[in-house]
Design a protein around this motif. Structure first.
Motif, short mmCIF file in Angstrom:
data_model
loop_
_atom_site.label_atom_id
_atom_site.label_comp_id
_atom_site.label_asym_id
_atom_site.label_seq_id
_atom_site.Cartn_x
_atom_site.Cartn_y
_atom_site.Cartn_z
N SER A 172 5.34 8.85 -3.09
CA SER A 172 5.15 7.75 -2.15
C SER A 172 6.52 7.39 -1.56
O SER A 172 7.56 7.84 -2.07
N TYR B 32 0.83 -1.22 0.00
CA TYR B 32 0.00 0.00 0.00
C TYR B 32 0.86 1.27 0.00
O TYR B 32 0.34 2.36 0.08
N ASN B 33 2.18 1.09 -0.06
CA ASN B 33 3.08 2.23 -0.23
C ASN B 33 3.67 2.25 -1.64
O ASN B 33 4.75 2.78 -1.86
N GLU C 57 3.00 13.00 3.24
CA GLU C 57 2.49 14.36 3.25
C GLU C 57 3.56 15.36 3.69
O GLU C 57 3.73 16.42 3.09
N ARG D 83 -1.05 2.42 8.00
CA ARG D 83 -1.33 3.04 6.68
C ARG D 83 -1.38 4.55 6.82
O ARG D 83 -0.80 5.29 6.03
N CYS E 241 2.07 6.14 7.41
CA CYS E 241 2.86 6.23 6.17
C CYS E 241 2.36 7.40 5.31
O CYS E 241 3.15 8.15 4.74
N GLU E 242 1.03 7.53 5.22
CA GLU E 242 0.46 8.64 4.43
C GLU E 242 0.89 9.99 5.00
O GLU E 242 1.25 10.91 4.26
N ARG E 243 0.87 10.07 6.31
CA ARG E 243 1.30 11.31 6.99
C ARG E 243 2.76 11.60 6.65
O ARG E 243 3.13 12.75 6.37
#
Ligand code: ADP
Ligand code: MG
Length: 393
Positions: free
Chosen positions: A252, A42-43, A242, A234, A237-239
Motif C-alpha cells: 500500500s 483507505y490507503n 498496482e 480510491r 491510488c489502487e492503480r
C-alpha cells in the motif's frame, strides 16, 4: 434515575411524554474532527481524529417484546420495527432511521442477539453532514443503549465495527472505521493516532498549556462531485499501488517513506503520481503533527495543516473555491495559526487552529469575508475534546 444535568432532565421528560414512562438510562457518543491525515484511511495509512463535545444522546428503556421504537428530537418523525420481521423500505425523510435499525439488526445478528427491543429517544448537537460524523455518534450512542437494554456486553472494538457494518449494509455508505473508532475510544484532552492497517490506537495529548483552540467552519456547500470523485481517487491510488508493486514490495502507499519517493514517482503517470504523492506525504504529516503536539510546537502544527490543505488542493484535487477561500480568509486573520479543509472534500468544513484570544476576531472576519464572496453564512463551532461512548446524565 435522577438526572444530574439540565439536558438529561429535558431529554428524560420528552421521553416520558412520548412513551408514558421514564427512560432508564441515557448514553452519549461524541462527534469528531480529524486534525490531519485526509484520504489516508483507505490507503492503510494514519489518521489523527479527536472526539468533540458536540454529541449525540440516546435515552432508552427496555421493552418486553422484540420491537424497537425510535424518535429523534432533531426530527419530527419516528419509526418502529420488529426485529423478527424483514426490514422495509421507507420514504427519504425517514432515511435517518436506517442508522438506528441497521445498528439494531447488526447487533441482533450476533450471537447472542439482542433478545428484546427498546424504546429510544435521541438528541444530538452534532451538525449533520458537516463532516463531524453525526452518523457514527448516532450509531454508537444507539448501539450502547440497545446493548444495555438487552443486558449484553460487547468488546468496544466490536461496537465500532457494528456501526461500520450498519453503514455498509443498511445505509449504503462504504465508510472506513475511523469515525466509529473515535466515537468509541475518544479521550478528553487527547487526539487518537489510528493506524488504519493494524487498527492500533494511541492517544496523544493536546498541548494543554498552549492557549490555542480548534474551530470548525462549515462552508454550507456540498458539490455534486463529492462521491464520484471519492471513488475515482480510491481507484487512482489502487492503480498507483498496482504499478509500484511490480518493481518493489509495496502492499500500500503506506509502505513508502517520503525519502524514497523520488525513486518511485518516475514510474507513475499523471495524475496518479500526484494522488500518490499526497498520500505518502500526508502520512508523514500525521507523524510530524504528533511530534509537534508532543513538543507543544503549535506553529509547526499550523504549518502542517496548511501543507495538508495545499496538497489536498493541488495534488489530490478535492478542494473547491469555498474551502480554499475559508482557509485563506482564516489565514488573513491575526491569531490564526493554521487551517485546512477537512473530510472528503468538495464542500463540508475546514478545521482551524486559533489562538484563544483571537476567537471573536476569527468569527467576525471569516463570516464577513465569506458572506461578501459567496453570499453564505458559515457555521462556526469552537470544539473542545471529549471522551468516547459512555453512560450519561
Ligand atoms: P456526517 O456523519 O458527516 O454528519 P453523514 O451523511 O454520514 O454525515 O450522516 C448524516 C446523517 O446521519 C443524517 O442525514 C441523518 O440521516 C443521520 N443523523 C445523524 N444524527 C442524527 C440525529 N440526531 N437524528 C436523526 N438523524 C441523524
Ligand atoms: Mg458520517
Amino acid at each position: 434515575m435522577s438526572w444530574t444535568n439540565e439536558s438529561a432532565r429535558e431529554l428524560a421528560s420528552q421521553f416520558a411524554r412520548r412513551y408514558g414512562r421514564e427512560p432508564e438510562r441515557i448514553f452519549r457518543a461524541p462527534g469528531r474532527i480529524n486534525l490531519v491525515g485526509e484520504h489516508t484511511d483507505y490507503n492503510q495509512g494514519l489518521v489523527l481524529p479527536m472526539g468533540i463535545a458536540l454529541e449525540t444522546l440516546a435515552a432508552v428503556a427496555p421493552r418486553a417484546d422484540r420491537t424497537v421504537e425510535v424518535a429523534s428530537l432533531n426530527r419530527r418523525s419516528q419509526w418502529r420495527f420488529d426485529l423478527d420481521a424483514e426490514p422495509c423500505a421507507r420514504p427519504t425523510e425517514l432515511r435517518w432511521t436506517l442508522y438506528v435499525e441497521g445498528m439494531a439488526r447488526v447487533l441482533d445478528q450476533q450471537t447472542p442477539g439482542l433478545g428484546r427491543g427498546a424504546d429510544l429517544l435521541v438528541h444530538s448537537t452534532v451538525p449533520e453532514g458537516a463532516g463531524l460524523s453525526s452518523s457514527a455518534a448516532l450509531e454508537i450512542a444507539v448501539g450502547a443503549a440497545l446493548l444495555w437494554a438487552a443486558g449484553r456486553r460487547l468488546p468496544e472494538r466490536e461496537l465500532a465495527r457494528a456501526g461500520q457494518q450498519a453503514e455498509h449494509h443498511y445505509v449504503g455508505t462504504r465508510c472506513g472505521l475511523m469515525d466509529q473508532l473515535t466515537a468509541v475510544f475518544a479521550r478528553r484532552g487527547h487526539a487518537l493516532l489510528i493506524d488504519c492497517r493494524t487498527l492500533e490506537i494511541e492517544p496523544v495529548a493536546w498541548p494543554r498549556e498552549e492557549p490555542v483552540g480548534l474551530a470548525v467552519c462549515n462552508s454550507g456547500v456540498k458539490h455534486e462531485l463529492a462521491s464520484s470523485a471519492y471513488n475515482q481517487r480510491r481507484a487512482e491510488c489502487e492503480r498507483g499501488v498496482e504499478i509500484l508493486c511490480r518493481s518493489d514490495r509495496i502492499a500500500s502507499l503506506r509502505d513508502i517513506e517520503p525519502n524514497d519517493w523520488p525513486r518511485y514517482e518516475t514510474l507513475l503517470p499523471e495524475p496518479i503520481r500526484r494522488r500518490c504523492r499526497h498520500v505518502v506525504y500526508e502520512n508523514a504529516r500525521v507523524r510530524s503533527f504528533v511530534a509537534a503536539m508532543r513538543a507543544a510546537d503549535v506553529e509547526h502544527m499550523g504549518r502542517l495543516l496548511l501543507a495538508s490543505h495545499a496538497s489536498l488542493r493541488d495534488d489530490y484535487e478535492v478542494s473547491c473555491a469555498e474551502l480554499d477561500f475559508l482557509v485563506e480568509a482564516a489565514m488573513n486573520t491575526p491569531g490564526v495559526i493554521g487551517a485546512r479543509m477537512m473530510g472528503g472534500g468538495f464542500g463540508g468544513s475546514t478545521i482551524n487552529l486559533v489562538r484563544r484570544d483571537a476567537q471573536e476576531r476569527f468569527v467576525n472576519a471569516v463570516t464577513d469575508a465569506y458572506r461578501r464572496a459567496f453570499g453564505l453564512t458559515p457555521e462556526i463551532h469552537f470544539v473542545e475534546s471529549a471522551d468516547g461512548v459512555g453512560e450519561w446524565g
